[in-house]
Motif scaffolding. Structure first.
Motif, mmCIF file in Angstrom:
data_model
loop_
_atom_site.group_PDB
_atom_site.id
_atom_site.type_symbol
_atom_site.label_atom_id
_atom_site.label_comp_id
_atom_site.label_asym_id
_atom_site.label_seq_id
_atom_site.Cartn_x
_atom_site.Cartn_y
_atom_site.Cartn_z
ATOM 1 N N SER A 53 -10.395 49.694 33.982
ATOM 2 C CA SER A 53 -10.436 50.299 32.577
ATOM 3 C C SER A 53 -10.722 51.867 32.851
ATOM 4 N N SER A 54 -10.678 52.498 31.450
ATOM 5 C CA SER A 54 -10.796 53.935 31.558
ATOM 6 C C SER A 54 -12.188 54.531 31.847
ATOM 7 N N GLN A 55 -13.046 53.529 32.098
ATOM 8 C CA GLN A 55 -14.662 54.052 32.211
ATOM 9 C C GLN A 55 -14.559 54.469 33.693
ATOM 10 N N ASP A 56 -13.510 54.234 34.665
ATOM 11 C CA ASP A 56 -13.684 54.439 36.133
ATOM 12 C C ASP A 56 -13.370 56.007 36.270
ATOM 13 N N VAL A 57 -12.594 56.515 35.195
ATOM 14 C CA VAL A 57 -12.499 58.206 35.474
ATOM 15 C C VAL A 57 -13.864 58.677 35.212
ATOM 16 N N GLY A 64 -9.891 61.087 45.562
ATOM 17 C CA GLY A 64 -9.105 59.920 45.894
ATOM 18 C C GLY A 64 -9.202 58.736 44.763
ATOM 19 N N ASP A 65 -9.924 58.959 43.754
ATOM 20 C CA ASP A 65 -10.252 57.921 42.529
ATOM 21 C C ASP A 65 -8.941 58.354 41.575
ATOM 22 N N TYR A 66 -8.652 57.154 41.075
ATOM 23 C CA TYR A 66 -7.684 57.075 40.057
ATOM 24 C C TYR A 66 -7.990 57.301 38.785
ATOM 25 N N THR A 67 -7.186 57.754 37.911
ATOM 26 C CA THR A 67 -7.321 58.169 36.734
ATOM 27 C C THR A 67 -6.476 56.983 35.719
ATOM 28 N N VAL A 68 -7.013 56.443 34.807
ATOM 29 C CA VAL A 68 -6.694 55.334 33.949
ATOM 30 C C VAL A 68 -6.099 56.178 32.533
ATOM 31 N N VAL A 69 -4.769 55.965 32.158
ATOM 32 C CA VAL A 69 -4.336 56.457 31.172
ATOM 33 C C VAL A 69 -3.923 55.098 30.049
ATOM 34 N N VAL A 70 -4.329 54.955 29.030
ATOM 35 C CA VAL A 70 -3.762 53.799 28.295
ATOM 36 C C VAL A 70 -2.542 54.469 27.387
ATOM 37 N N ASP A 304 4.333 31.559 32.376
ATOM 38 C CA ASP A 304 3.160 30.707 33.078
ATOM 39 C C ASP A 304 1.965 31.511 33.172
ATOM 40 N N ARG A 305 2.059 32.673 33.756
ATOM 41 C CA ARG A 305 0.718 33.398 34.266
ATOM 42 C C ARG A 305 0.594 34.830 33.954
ATOM 43 N N ALA A 306 1.691 35.398 33.270
ATOM 44 C CA ALA A 306 1.270 36.929 33.352
ATOM 45 C C ALA A 306 0.624 37.177 31.849
ATOM 46 N N ASP A 307 -0.114 38.338 32.086
ATOM 47 C CA ASP A 307 -1.030 38.803 30.975
ATOM 48 C C ASP A 307 -0.393 40.068 30.425
ATOM 49 N N ALA A 308 0.157 39.896 29.245
ATOM 50 C CA ALA A 308 0.843 40.832 28.675
ATOM 51 C C ALA A 308 0.074 42.046 28.123
ATOM 52 N N ASN A 309 -1.214 41.783 28.341
ATOM 53 C CA ASN A 309 -2.060 43.323 27.903
ATOM 54 C C ASN A 309 -2.472 43.791 29.367
ATOM 55 N N GLY A 310 -1.721 43.282 30.414
ATOM 56 C CA GLY A 310 -1.985 43.834 31.674
ATOM 57 C C GLY A 310 -0.887 44.383 32.407
ATOM 58 N N VAL A 311 0.050 45.476 31.796
ATOM 59 C CA VAL A 311 1.082 46.078 32.414
ATOM 60 C C VAL A 311 0.910 47.249 32.839
ATOM 61 N N PHE A 312 0.727 47.488 34.269
ATOM 62 C CA PHE A 312 0.277 48.789 34.831
ATOM 63 C C PHE A 312 1.402 49.448 35.421
ATOM 64 N N LEU A 313 1.337 50.841 35.514
ATOM 65 C CA LEU A 313 2.403 51.679 36.393
ATOM 66 C C LEU A 313 1.542 52.626 37.215
ATOM 67 N N PHE A 314 1.393 52.707 38.626
ATOM 68 C CA PHE A 314 0.778 53.477 39.200
ATOM 69 C C PHE A 314 1.765 54.708 39.846
ATOM 70 N N SER A 338 -1.879 67.171 42.674
ATOM 71 C CA SER A 338 -1.632 65.779 42.206
ATOM 72 C C SER A 338 -2.581 64.621 42.053
ATOM 73 N N VAL A 339 -2.520 63.850 41.116
ATOM 74 C CA VAL A 339 -3.749 62.818 40.857
ATOM 75 C C VAL A 339 -3.185 61.321 40.616
ATOM 76 N N PRO A 340 -3.934 60.564 41.563
ATOM 77 C CA PRO A 340 -3.145 59.055 41.245
ATOM 78 C C PRO A 340 -3.618 58.795 39.990
ATOM 79 N N VAL A 341 -2.819 58.080 39.174
ATOM 80 C CA VAL A 341 -2.750 57.891 37.918
ATOM 81 C C VAL A 341 -2.438 56.330 37.838
ATOM 82 N N VAL A 342 -3.128 55.693 36.847
ATOM 83 C CA VAL A 342 -2.666 54.445 36.420
ATOM 84 C C VAL A 342 -2.290 54.281 34.888
ATOM 85 N N TYR A 343 -1.067 54.082 34.689
ATOM 86 C CA TYR A 343 -0.799 53.962 33.039
ATOM 87 C C TYR A 343 -0.930 52.563 32.843
#
Length: 399
Positions: A53-57, A64-70, A304-314, A338-343
């Protein structure tokens, strides 16, 4: 015989009751654990959508913490239009860039001398002039007949011309001197690797840029989008894709003397994990690959098991871009390159498919699709399936 029949049923009935009680107690414990922890204790292929979640930022400020970008319509154009200039910034203020206009050891020259009289020292064949090739020796001098050894290193071409002409006054008849530079071997750069003509290249007096030198070396042997350029200058080094020198002219930096340039064939790849039909390392087959094309390449999401709301790119992203996308964390990125980012992208929203067409993949990206919560329930049922099967066997025996 009638009195004995009920006795035979006593032990089997007690066994069945005991098995039912144990099984129900076991299921109640597991069910309670599933309610409390959301089946988080079950093995999974990676984080679930709810875990990132974006609250992690805001909550984590450690290195070393990652940044979440929706990814949404408000920022997709910023992501797509960002110009990566980290390569150019590596050499900002490091080295002068360009070749020195002063002569140095190893430079080759042509010294041409004219005289007013056809009988002069340097007149030949009635032409009244003479052409003398010269090289600046290891001591920084050149030799001109009748003028002797003349200091050349550290002088401009005009400065050397005046020195030679002054030395010939009184020896030649109204001498006029012209000096031209043939090769400036005191200022060179090295080009090696996957180029057509690797070697040592002299830098002319005019400013020479990185692409100029790559062109002199015959260009890259492989496709530009599969070739990376590494520039080493003193203790500073930077690497970029060859195509970025063309797409972003700011990266086409000036070459300085003693620069070392390495071209390497490095095909781009991305990794695909999670609830996809294929988990594998995927090479780029074209210059650009969008996220939509990347998902299609690995067969898309598993129904059968994918969450369409949970597509991430690191990926590791330039700090300058992260400051634009997340202004609230700008203070935490001071001095960071550089910053580790999770889209995070949702394909439950039809707009997500359009945004996935704009989002371009990069080398070493990691694409991950999380499991749907119901998939975790399926794993839970697989764990207890042997217990249910054993219970059925025991029940059949007691019957």
């Amino acid at each position: 015989m009638r009195l004995g029949h009920p006795r035979k049923r006593v032990l089997p009935d007690l066994a069945a009751i005991w098995v039912d009680w144990v099984l129900m107690r076991f299921l109640s414990v597991l069910a309670a654990a599933g309610v409390l922890f959301g089946c988080s204790a079950l093995p999974g292929e990676g984080p679930a959508a709810i875990n990132i979640s974006s609250q992690d930022v805001e909550n984590n400020a450690q290195a070393g913490d990652y940044t979440v970008v929706v990814v949404d319509p408000a920022n997709i154009d910023t992501i797509k239009s960002y110009r990566p200039l980290a390569f150019a910034n590596q050499f900002h203020g490091v080295g002068s860039g360009g070749s020195s206009t002063l002569l140095g050891v190893g430079d080759t020259l042509n010294v041409t001398i004219w005289e007013a009289s056809p009988d002069g020292l340097f007149s030949s064949g009635g032409g009244g002039s003479s052409n003398i090739p010269s090289v600046v020796d290891e001591s920084g001098y050149i030799f001109v007949p009748y003028a002797g050894r003349i200091r050349a290193a550290g002088l401009s071409i005009e400065g050397l011309r005046q020195s030679v002409q002054q030395k010939l006054v009184g020896k030649a008849v109204e001498p006029q001197v012209l000096i031209s530079l043939r090769d400036k071997l005191s200022s060179t750069a090295v080009v090696v690797g996957d180029v057509a003509k690797p070697g040592v290249y002299p830098l002319p007096l005019r400013n020479t840029r990185l692409l100029d030198l790559v062109a002199q070396a015959g260009g890259a042997r492989d496709a530009t989008y599969e070739t990376v350029v590494t520039l080493k200058r003193g203790n500073r080094s930077g690497t970029t894709r060859l195509e970025d020198l063309i797409d972003y002219p700011e990266n086409n930096v000036l070459i300085a003397p003693n620069d070392n340039i390495l071209l390497s064939h490095r095909p781009r790849t991305f990794s695909a994990f999670g609830a996809l039909k294929a988990n594998q390392l995927v090479p780029f087959k074209t210059k650009t690959v969008t996220m939509a094309e990347a998902l299609a390449t690995v067969g898309g999401l598993r129904d059968d098991r994918a969450d369409a709301n949970g597509v991430f790119l690191f990926r590791f992203e330039d700090a300058a871009l992260v400051r634009k996308l997340k202004p609230l964390v700008a203070d935490k990125l001071t001095g960071t390159q550089s910053v580790p980012v999770v889209y995070k992208l949702s394909l439950r929203d039809p707009r997500g498919f359009f945004m996935s067409q704009k989002f371009e993949m990069r080398d070493k990206d990691i694409l991950f699709v999380s499991n749907h919560p119901t998939a975790e329930l399926g794993k839970f049922l697989q764990i207890i399936a042997p217990l249910i099967s054993n219970y059925s066997v025991v029940s059949n025996i007691t019957d």
